[in-house]
Structures are given as structure tokens and as C-alpha cells.
Design an enzyme around this catalytic site. Structure first.
Site, PDB file in Angstrom:
ATOM      1  NE  ARG A 178     -12.330  75.956  26.188  1.00  0.00           N
ATOM      2  CZ  ARG A 178     -11.077  75.582  26.404  1.00  0.00           C
ATOM      3  NH1 ARG A 178     -10.392  75.018  25.420  1.00  0.00           N
ATOM      4  NH2 ARG A 178     -10.504  75.777  27.580  1.00  0.00           N
ATOM      5  CE  LYS A 202     -12.475  79.619  26.962  1.00  0.00           C
ATOM      6  NZ  LYS A 202     -12.949  79.914  28.337  1.00  0.00           N
ATOM      7  CG  HIS A 282     -19.572  74.104  28.011  1.00  0.00           C
ATOM      8  ND1 HIS A 282     -18.496  74.262  27.159  1.00  0.00           N
ATOM      9  CD2 HIS A 282     -19.141  74.503  29.226  1.00  0.00           C
ATOM     10  CE1 HIS A 282     -17.468  74.751  27.832  1.00  0.00           C
ATOM     11  NE2 HIS A 282     -17.821  74.896  29.084  1.00  0.00           N
ATOM     12  NE  ARG A 285     -14.469  72.386  27.977  1.00  0.00           N
ATOM     13  CZ  ARG A 285     -13.174  72.229  27.751  1.00  0.00           C
ATOM     14  NH1 ARG A 285     -12.769  71.332  26.868  1.00  0.00           N
ATOM     15  NH2 ARG A 285     -12.271  72.953  28.405  1.00  0.00           N
ATOM     16  CG  HIS A 308      -9.575  73.418  32.256  1.00  0.00           C
ATOM     17  ND1 HIS A 308     -10.298  72.563  33.069  1.00  0.00           N
ATOM     18  CD2 HIS A 308     -10.483  73.955  31.398  1.00  0.00           C
ATOM     19  CE1 HIS A 308     -11.569  72.584  32.712  1.00  0.00           C
ATOM     20  NE2 HIS A 308     -11.710  73.417  31.699  1.00  0.00           N
ATOM     21  CE1 TYR A 317     -16.656  69.721  34.070  1.00  0.00           C
ATOM     22  CE2 TYR A 317     -14.421  70.553  34.156  1.00  0.00           C
ATOM     23  CZ  TYR A 317     -15.679  70.564  33.595  1.00  0.00           C
ATOM     24  OH  TYR A 317     -15.951  71.427  32.572  1.00  0.00           O
TER      25      TYR A 317
END
Length: 347
Positions: A178, A202, A282, A285, A308, A317
């Protein structure tokens, strides 16, 4: 839109202060304890401002709200033209706020947002670059085309800034980070000989990301230039007031490169490459994940590399990859072309 403080102006001072304090504590909890980004906290702040404004207009205190008020709030947001994703986030903000209040005098008997179902959202495939486009973007960045920072758009090219921009492109695409993770890197977080780095994702979760030999070679070129730049700033009487000595990616004021600054770099590079689509950090990414899956990487491995928490987030994806494969098949295979031309109903 009113702030949440203004939204409670019609209530008693005690009720307004209680609501204001509860919101502040909740937002602080999200930031400090849960590790939510500043952007996410700002979004939740706006959602709660709307909700408190709605309650004030309805004459209902926070502690007496019911599912009826939450449904009315959702209806108001929908009529205002907010997207389903924005409405669902607002409901999540309210639900989390009441969950935070449980056990306090400001909490209703039951969470009024607990049973509120989210609106249906259409699945949107993430934007990505084809491998050829990504290659073109990486190559274009190596040609000095002028400064990419808005603050120095008319300045002559400077090797240090060109190297910084090229490295940023390669690192984002090569690691799948990110943008917040990349600009948050310190030099000490790098292990160039191992081709890896430690990033803070995150929820303040640390993970290891990998980058290729090309990115490693760029690091070897960039780090000495960066060290020289920091030394020259430190020795100059006109140096920036505060130099981010540890940050990997610096800005022209001597501080850490921001998310917005990184986006400007990517936008300028895409324009220089002649790529006729919107390209963001992004996008790189998304491209990282798509190209790995195209090459046969296991979706679980890609999940770990992207950081994730849920496999379902990564599986989008696989849809991107399948959509690309179908596009290539339909455009190149003679039987696919025949099927499209002679389909029933076309005769």
C-alpha cells in the site's frame, strides 16, 4: 454539513457534551487502539456527524435511538445520492459507535444498528496495468523528464529526485505495498541483500514484503544519494527546519514523502509513459497481485504478500485475472471469434 458538535447544539448542554465526548473517545479508540488510518477516522467522523445531525432533527437523543432511526438515517443517505458503499460504511460507523458505548449511560438497551442490513453493491474489478504497460511505466521513469513534485515543476531535473521516483515506482509494483506502507518505510526497515523489507500495515500489523533484483539495484544507487542529500541539508544554513533522517522516501522540504506526494509521482510517470488510463499507487498494487496470479501463484501466497486479513479480499484478483484471460481468448482464438460472430440470435 454540520460538524457533530454543531449537530448536537439543540440538545441540553449535558446531553451534547456527553455525545461529543463519546464520539471523541470512539474516534480516539479507532486511531490508537485499532490502528485505523487517519483517512478512515476522518470518514467515520463524517458519518457520525451526519448521524447525530439526523438524530437532532428527529429530536431523539443518542441513548434512545432505535432501529427505526437507523433505517431513517439509511433512507436519508440514499435519497442524498450516496453510493451503496458509502451508506454501508456509515452504518458500520454507527454500529461500531454503539458497540463502543455498551455498558455506559449513553448506550441504548440494544444496539439500534445491529440488525441493519447493508445495501447491495456491485462487484467492481480493481483497475490494473497489463504487463506491457507496467514495463513501459518502469522504463519511462528512468528517463529524466523534469521534476515530478508540484512544488518544483519548473526546476531542472535532479538525479536524486529522479532516482527517488524510479525507486518508488519499482518498490510499489515489485512489493505490492500500500502507498501508506511504502512512504512509512525507514531505511532501517530494509534488508537489501535479502530483497525484503518490514512494513507496517493496517491495524499496525507488521509483515515482510519482497522486492526484486531490479529494485534492489535501484536501492544501491539511491541510498548513497539519499545519505549525501541528508548530510548537505544538515550542513547548510538554509536547510529544512526538520529533516526526516530515517525516512526512506524524502520530499523536497526534507520531510517524509506523503501519500499525496507519492500519488503525484505516479500520475506524472504514467503521463510521461503515455498510458491512457488512470494510474494510482493502488493500481500498481492491483497489478502486482494480478500478474502473480497470471503466472500461477497460489492465491493464499498472494494473500500473505498483500497483507489481507481475509482470503475473500484477495480472490477479487482471480476474477480480474480470469477477465483478462477471457479478453485475450476472445480476441485471438479463431473459434472464439467464430462463436461470437455466429451466436444464435445473430442470424
Amino acid at each position: 454539513m454540520k460538524s457533530y458538535r454543531a449537530a448536537t447544539a439543540g440538545q441540553s448542554d449535558a446531553g451534547a457534551d456527553q455525545a461529543n465526548g463519546a464520539v471523541e473517545r470512539y474516534l480516539s479508540y479507532l486511531s490508537v487502539v485499532r490502528g485505523y488510518s487517519a483517512q478512515t477516522v476522518r470518514a467515520y467522523r463524517g458519518d457520525l456527524a451526519r448521524y447525530l445531525e439526523y438524530l437532532v432533527d428527529a429530536g431523539v437523543p443518542v441513548a434512545r435511538a432505535t432501529p427505526r432511526q437507523v433505517r431513517g438515517f439509511v433512507g436519508q443517505l440514499t435519497r442524498a445520492g450516496l453510493s451503496a458503499a458509502s451508506v454501508n460504511r456509515a452504518v458500520s460507523s454507527v454500529r461500531g459507535f454503539y458497540r463502543f458505548l455498551e455498558g455506559t449511560p449513553a448506550a441504548p438497551a440494544a444496539n439500534p444498528a445491529q440488525g441493519q442490513r447493508g445495501l447491495k453493491t456491485g462487484k467492481r474489478l480493481p483497475g490494473f496495468l497489463f504487463a506491457g504497460e507496467a514495463q513501459k511505466l518502469m522504463e519511462t521513469g528512468r528517463v529524466p523528464t523534469g521534476a515530478t513534485d508540484a512544488t518544483a515543476a519548473t526546476a531542472a531535473p535532479d538525479t536524486f529526485w529522479v532516482q527517488r521516483d524510479v525507486l518508488l515506482l519499482e518498490f510499489l509494483y515489485g512489493s505490492g505495498c500500500r502507498v501508506s506502507e511504502a512512504v512509512g518505510l525507514d531505511v532501517a526497515d530494509l534488508e537489501p541483500d535479502e530483497g525484503r523489507a518490514r512494513v507496517l500495515g493496517k491495524g499496525n500489523k507488521e509483515r515482510v514484503v519482497f522486492f526484486g533484483a531490479e529494485c534492489g539495484a535501484l536501492l544501491q544507487q539511491y541510498l548513497p544519494l539519499r545519505a549525501d542529500r541528508v548530510r548537505s541539508w544538515s550542513a547548510s544554513s538554509s536547510a529544512p527546519a526538520r529533516v526526516a533522517r530515517h525516512a526512506l522516501f524524502l520530499n523536497r522540504r526534507g520531510g517524509r514523502l506523503s501519500d499525496r506526494g507519492a500519488r503525484r509521482v505516479i500520475t506524472a510517470a504514467a503521463a510521461a509513459a503515455g498510458i491512457d488510463k488512470r494510474v494510482t499507487p493502488h493500481s500498481l498494487r492491483h497489478s502486482f497481485a494480478t500478474h502473480l496470479l497470471d503466472a500461477g501463484a497460489n492465491v493464499r501466497v498472494v494473500q500473505e504478500l498483500l497483507g489481507h486479513a481475509s482470503i475473500s479480499t484477495t480472490q477479487v484478483y482471480t476474477h480480474t485475472s480470469l477477465a483478462r484471460l477471457r479478453e485475450v481468448h476472445r480476441g485471438a482464438h479463431p473459434r472464439a471469434l467464430a462463436d461470437t460472430r455466429d451466436a444464435p440470435g445473430d442470424q
